[in-house]
Design a protein around this motif. Structure first.
Motif, PDB file in Angstrom:
ATOM      1  N   VAL A   1       0.867  -1.197   0.000  1.00  0.00           N
ATOM      2  CA  VAL A   1       0.000   0.000   0.000  1.00  0.00           C
ATOM      3  C   VAL A   1       0.897   1.238   0.000  1.00  0.00           C
ATOM      4  O   VAL A   1       0.657   2.200  -0.746  1.00  0.00           O
ATOM      5  CB  VAL A   1      -0.953   0.002   1.215  1.00  0.00           C
ATOM      6  CG1 VAL A   1      -1.698   1.334   1.313  1.00  0.00           C
ATOM      7  CG2 VAL A   1      -1.961  -1.141   1.116  1.00  0.00           C
ATOM      8  N   LYS A   2       1.952   1.176   0.797  1.00  0.00           N
ATOM      9  CA  LYS A   2       2.889   2.317   0.847  1.00  0.00           C
ATOM     10  C   LYS A   2       3.540   2.525  -0.511  1.00  0.00           C
ATOM     11  O   LYS A   2       3.701   3.641  -0.986  1.00  0.00           O
ATOM     12  CB  LYS A   2       3.980   2.055   1.895  1.00  0.00           C
ATOM     13  CG  LYS A   2       3.608   2.613   3.246  1.00  0.00           C
ATOM     14  CD  LYS A   2       4.813   2.600   4.182  1.00  0.00           C
ATOM     15  CE  LYS A   2       4.306   2.474   5.612  1.00  0.00           C
ATOM     16  NZ  LYS A   2       5.076   1.535   6.404  1.00  0.00           N
ATOM     17  N   ARG A   3       3.907   1.429  -1.123  1.00  0.00           N
ATOM     18  CA  ARG A   3       4.560   1.547  -2.428  1.00  0.00           C
ATOM     19  C   ARG A   3       3.610   2.190  -3.440  1.00  0.00           C
ATOM     20  O   ARG A   3       4.011   3.055  -4.223  1.00  0.00           O
ATOM     21  CB  ARG A   3       4.995   0.164  -2.925  1.00  0.00           C
ATOM     22  CG  ARG A   3       5.715   0.274  -4.241  1.00  0.00           C
ATOM     23  CD  ARG A   3       6.254  -1.025  -4.769  1.00  0.00           C
ATOM     24  NE  ARG A   3       7.240  -0.704  -5.802  1.00  0.00           N
ATOM     25  CZ  ARG A   3       7.710  -1.551  -6.694  1.00  0.00           C
ATOM     26  NH1 ARG A   3       7.322  -2.800  -6.664  1.00  0.00           N
ATOM     27  NH2 ARG A   3       8.570  -1.172  -7.598  1.00  0.00           N
ATOM     28  N   ALA A   4       2.369   1.774  -3.409  1.00  0.00           N
ATOM     29  CA  ALA A   4       1.387   2.334  -4.342  1.00  0.00           C
ATOM     30  C   ALA A   4       1.259   3.840  -4.114  1.00  0.00           C
ATOM     31  O   ALA A   4       1.221   4.630  -5.069  1.00  0.00           O
ATOM     32  CB  ALA A   4       0.041   1.646  -4.166  1.00  0.00           C
ATOM     33  N   ALA A   5       1.227   4.233  -2.847  1.00  0.00           N
ATOM     34  CA  ALA A   5       1.096   5.662  -2.537  1.00  0.00           C
ATOM     35  C   ALA A   5       2.324   6.422  -3.044  1.00  0.00           C
ATOM     36  O   ALA A   5       2.207   7.471  -3.680  1.00  0.00           O
ATOM     37  CB  ALA A   5       0.918   5.858  -1.036  1.00  0.00           C
ATOM     38  N   ALA A   6       3.520   5.855  -2.786  1.00  0.00           N
ATOM     39  CA  ALA A   6       4.754   6.525  -3.186  1.00  0.00           C
ATOM     40  C   ALA A   6       4.823   6.686  -4.703  1.00  0.00           C
ATOM     41  O   ALA A   6       5.335   7.672  -5.219  1.00  0.00           O
ATOM     42  CB  ALA A   6       5.959   5.733  -2.684  1.00  0.00           C
TER      43      ALA A   6
ATOM     44  N   ILE B   1       0.162   5.227  -7.641  1.00  0.00           N
ATOM     45  CA  ILE B   1      -0.652   4.242  -8.380  1.00  0.00           C
ATOM     46  C   ILE B   1      -1.938   4.026  -7.584  1.00  0.00           C
ATOM     47  O   ILE B   1      -1.897   3.720  -6.394  1.00  0.00           O
ATOM     48  CB  ILE B   1       0.114   2.908  -8.549  1.00  0.00           C
ATOM     49  CG1 ILE B   1       1.376   3.153  -9.386  1.00  0.00           C
ATOM     50  CG2 ILE B   1      -0.780   1.846  -9.181  1.00  0.00           C
ATOM     51  CD1 ILE B   1       2.284   1.953  -9.532  1.00  0.00           C
ATOM     52  N   GLU B   2      -3.040   4.202  -8.279  1.00  0.00           N
ATOM     53  CA  GLU B   2      -4.329   4.151  -7.578  1.00  0.00           C
ATOM     54  C   GLU B   2      -4.746   2.710  -7.322  1.00  0.00           C
ATOM     55  O   GLU B   2      -4.752   1.879  -8.233  1.00  0.00           O
ATOM     56  CB  GLU B   2      -5.373   4.846  -8.454  1.00  0.00           C
ATOM     57  CG  GLU B   2      -6.676   5.083  -7.746  1.00  0.00           C
ATOM     58  CD  GLU B   2      -7.703   5.682  -8.701  1.00  0.00           C
ATOM     59  OE1 GLU B   2      -7.841   6.913  -8.686  1.00  0.00           O
ATOM     60  OE2 GLU B   2      -8.334   4.920  -9.450  1.00  0.00           O
TER      61      GLU B   2
ATOM     62  N   MET C   1       1.569  -4.909  -7.539  1.00  0.00           N
ATOM     63  CA  MET C   1       2.496  -3.876  -7.068  1.00  0.00           C
ATOM     64  C   MET C   1       3.889  -4.436  -6.767  1.00  0.00           C
ATOM     65  O   MET C   1       4.831  -3.676  -6.596  1.00  0.00           O
ATOM     66  CB  MET C   1       1.968  -3.210  -5.779  1.00  0.00           C
ATOM     67  CG  MET C   1       0.821  -2.233  -5.944  1.00  0.00           C
ATOM     68  SD  MET C   1       1.166  -0.840  -7.035  1.00  0.00           S
ATOM     69  CE  MET C   1       2.697  -0.253  -6.386  1.00  0.00           C
ATOM     70  N   THR C   2       4.027  -5.753  -6.679  1.00  0.00           N
ATOM     71  CA  THR C   2       5.353  -6.329  -6.429  1.00  0.00           C
ATOM     72  C   THR C   2       6.244  -6.187  -7.663  1.00  0.00           C
ATOM     73  O   THR C   2       7.456  -6.325  -7.567  1.00  0.00           O
ATOM     74  CB  THR C   2       5.256  -7.842  -6.117  1.00  0.00           C
ATOM     75  OG1 THR C   2       4.669  -8.503  -7.254  1.00  0.00           O
ATOM     76  CG2 THR C   2       4.411  -8.109  -4.878  1.00  0.00           C
TER      77      THR C   2
END
Ligand code: NFS
Length: 641
Positions: A16-21, A24-25, A321-322
């Motif tokens: 989730v953090k990676r998506a935010a950084a 990416i929605e 997201m991985t």
């Protein structure tokens, strides 16, 4: 609530953090962007069933109290719930129908990629349909079973056959209440008819038919899906595996199967071991092919092949997201269209396979059962091909995985409690009667961003097992329990009460038993029927010290499931209420009066621990009515005096 990740597993938090950084929605963002959500819709007070509307009823009583046609809050809310049941029952049952077609193909088509893997189960189902098996060719029996199952959808007279697996007393009650299901398609079509403008305006009448349609799902379409899948892909037996995003492998071609039906995913699991494909993967520089699953497709192939779970419904985008997923192949149900945008941010290929479920932006490679192996091979080849497009710098696989044991069934689940009495439910019934076990709870269903990330599942399940209530689980609750270590036998020592712990220790099972996918809730129904048949705990499901819950439900399928559990006599509690709180009468009916008619009822409670307590209180009430011994050990939860 969406971004509160206190209860989330570490892997999800990382992604989730990676998506935010990376901006990416994902689902949690979309949920937030929807706030505030429509109050009329949430209360069930909005009607779009004809074009005189849309109409909405003022919940405060100051504005309009009836739509243009005169339908009031009760009618509108009931119609909306009924249509949810229709949607859910349709999804499960259509899945069952597809499996029945596959069985027919396995029985009759030459050179078919499917075979009859469980003859015992085939014979058992043949008996339900009153078919002769002795001395007959197994394929001929399979063809008859498949046709009998297909007839359950379109019967034009009489009752469905599969619900005859329910206890006699229950079937009698359904007949008295005039809700014995007649045919799957008929009950679903009738919901659509009754809820059309100007037909059924009596909310109780609408709900009673909804129960009938839901029963055609639980004891019909879903049960057909389960039983016939066992015949085709074999009945699960307890199996070890792992769960969470850490099951993805850095040096392998990673393929995620997602959706619900095992017809393609089971073949993919088998074909992925093909030496020629493995050689091709190695040529591309990968060490092998790694299959992992999301949602109920995952549960299906976990139970039968030990294929690891990548995650629950809420993790489908997080898996992409991985950056390590070469290909995600989907069939039907619970597939977020949002996947397509996330996949574009990586090298991942998203492949849809069902003519019923295409997604803009995804590649469509239509699956046909008569070419199953060839299509599975083609999909895996695409994944292998894609491995070279990976960007190493974009890969970030969380390390977290958890061990699990899955694959219990109504045939195996409680035999395990038996030790020397393996083939009966006696030890289970005796444990309940003697007060070592308080009772059983089915905790099932989806994960929903409208509550704190997966808190509902974990807190509820822990509270139940702490109070000597064995939990059976399916669907995304099962996956969430797996991620949090509750499907390990050791979980009994960490979380279970003394009585349950002792049983788990003696038999070597976890305190939370994975019974499969959401159509496999039929395994729970069957287990309840077997417990009644074993004797000593009353003669109907409504007398058993059991309860059901879907703490984070979100799909229409969950509404159908809840409705058939209620109609089967089970107290069923969910987190957020059904969208009908705008109708006081319907609320009273579903949470109270309905119990007089069918022995089960709905309840809602957002706090998962309080919800667990409500279930425990209900279980205690049933124990008392059965005059069972008091609980043997001191309970963590003190029942009401
Ligand atoms: Ni059930 Fe399975 Fe999960 Fe919910 Fe969706 S995957 S059928 S509906 S989200 S539990």
């Amino acid at each position: 609530m969406a971004k509160n990740l206190t209860y989330a597993d570490k892997a999800s938090r990382e992604m989730v953090k990676r998506a935010a950084a990376e901006n990416i929605e994902i689902i949690l963002d979309r949920y937030e962007s929807m706030q505030p959500q429509c109050g009329f819709g949430s209360l069930g007070l909005c009607c779009r069933n004809c074009s005189m509307g849309p109409c909405r009823i003022d919940p405060l009583g100051e504005g309009p109290q009836a739509g243009v046609c005169g339908a009031n809050a009760d009618t509108i809310a009931a119609r909306n719930i009924a249509r949810m049941v229709a949607g859910g029952a349709a999804a499960h049952s259509d899945h069952g129908r597809d499996i029945a077609h596959t069985l027919l193909m396995a029985a009759e088509a030459p050179n078919c990629d499917y075979e009859i893997k469980d003859e015992e189960k085939l014979k058992a189902v043949a008996r339900v349909y009153g078919l002769e098996t002795a001395g007959r060719d197994i394929k001929a029996v399979a063809a008859d079973v498949a046709r009998a199952a297909l007839a359950e959808f379109g019967n034009y007279e009489g009752e469905m056959k599969m619900p005859s697996c329910a206890p006699e007393a229950r079937q009698q009650l359904w007949r008295e209440q005039n809700i014995y299901p007649r045919a799957v398609d008929r009950e679903i079509v009738e919901i659509m008819h009754r809820t059309h403008i100007g037909v059924d305006a009596d909310y109780k009448n609408i709900m009673r038919h909804s129960m009938r349609a839901a029963l055609s799902d639980g004891w019909g379409g879903s049960m057909i899906a389960t039983e016939l899948s066992d015949i085709l892909f074999r009945s699960p037996v307890p199996i070890r595996s792992r769960a969470n995003l850490g099951v993805l492998e850095k040096d392998h071609v990673n393929v995620i199967v997602h959706g619900h039906e095992p017809t393609l995913s089971d073949v993919i699991a088998v074909v992925s071991r093909d030496p020629a494909l493995l050689d091709r993967a190695k040529e591309k520089g990968a060490k092998g092919i790694n299959i992992a699953g999301i949602c109920c497709t995952a549960n299906e192939i976990l139970m039968r092949h030990g294929i690891p779970l990548a995650g629950s419904v809420l993790q489908q985008e997080l898996a992409l997201m991985t950056g390590a997923v070469e290909l995600m192949v989907v069939d039907v149900q619970c597939i977020y269209p949002g996947l397509s945008e996330v996949a574009k941010c990586f090298h991942t290929r998203l492949v849809t396979t069902s003519p019923k479920a295409k997604i803009p932006g995804a590649m469509h490679l239509e699956f046909h059962e008569d070419k199953a192996k060839a299509i599975a091979t083609q999909i895996l080849d695409l994944a292998i091909e894609n491995f070279s497009k990976r960007k190493t710098s974009r890969i970030h696989i969380p390390r977290d995985t958890e061990r699990l044991v899955a694959g219990f069934t109504s045939e195996s689940v409680f035999r395990w409690l038996g030790g020397k009495y393996r083939s009966t439910y006696r030890p289970l019934n005796d444990a309940v009667i003697a007060g070592r076990l308080r009772g059983a709870a089915g905790v099932i269903g989806c994960s929903n961003p409208n509550v704190e990330y997966e808190k509902g599942h974990i807190e509820m399940v822990k509270e139940l097992i702490r109070n000597d209530t064995v939990v059976v689980t399916t669907g995304c609750n099962a996956i969430t329990c797996a991620k949090h270590g509750l499907l390990r036998p050791e979980a009994a020592f960490e979380y279970a009460g003394e009585g349950l712990r002792e049983i788990c220790r003696a038999v070597g099972i976890p305190p939370v038993l994975h019974l499969g996918s959401c159509v496999d809730n039929s395994r729970i129904l069957m287990t309840l029927a077997n417990v009644v048949a074993e004797g000593g705990l009353g003669d109907d499901i409504s007398q058993l010290p059991v309860a059901g819950a879907a703490p984070e439900w979100m799909s229409e399928k969950a509404v159908s499931i809840g409705m058939y559990f209620v109609a089967s006599g089970v107290y069923t509690i969910i987190g957020h209420p059904l969208p009908m709180m705008g109708s006081r009468n319907l609320h009273r009916y579903l949470t109270d009066e309905i119990e007089q008619e069918v022995g089960g009822k709905w309840d809602w409670e957002l706090d998962p621990v309080e919800a667990a307590h409500k279930m425990l209180r209900h279980i205690d009430k049933k124990r008392k009515a059965l005059k069972l011994k008091p609980m043997m050990y001191k309970q963590a939860f003190e029942p009401e005096a």
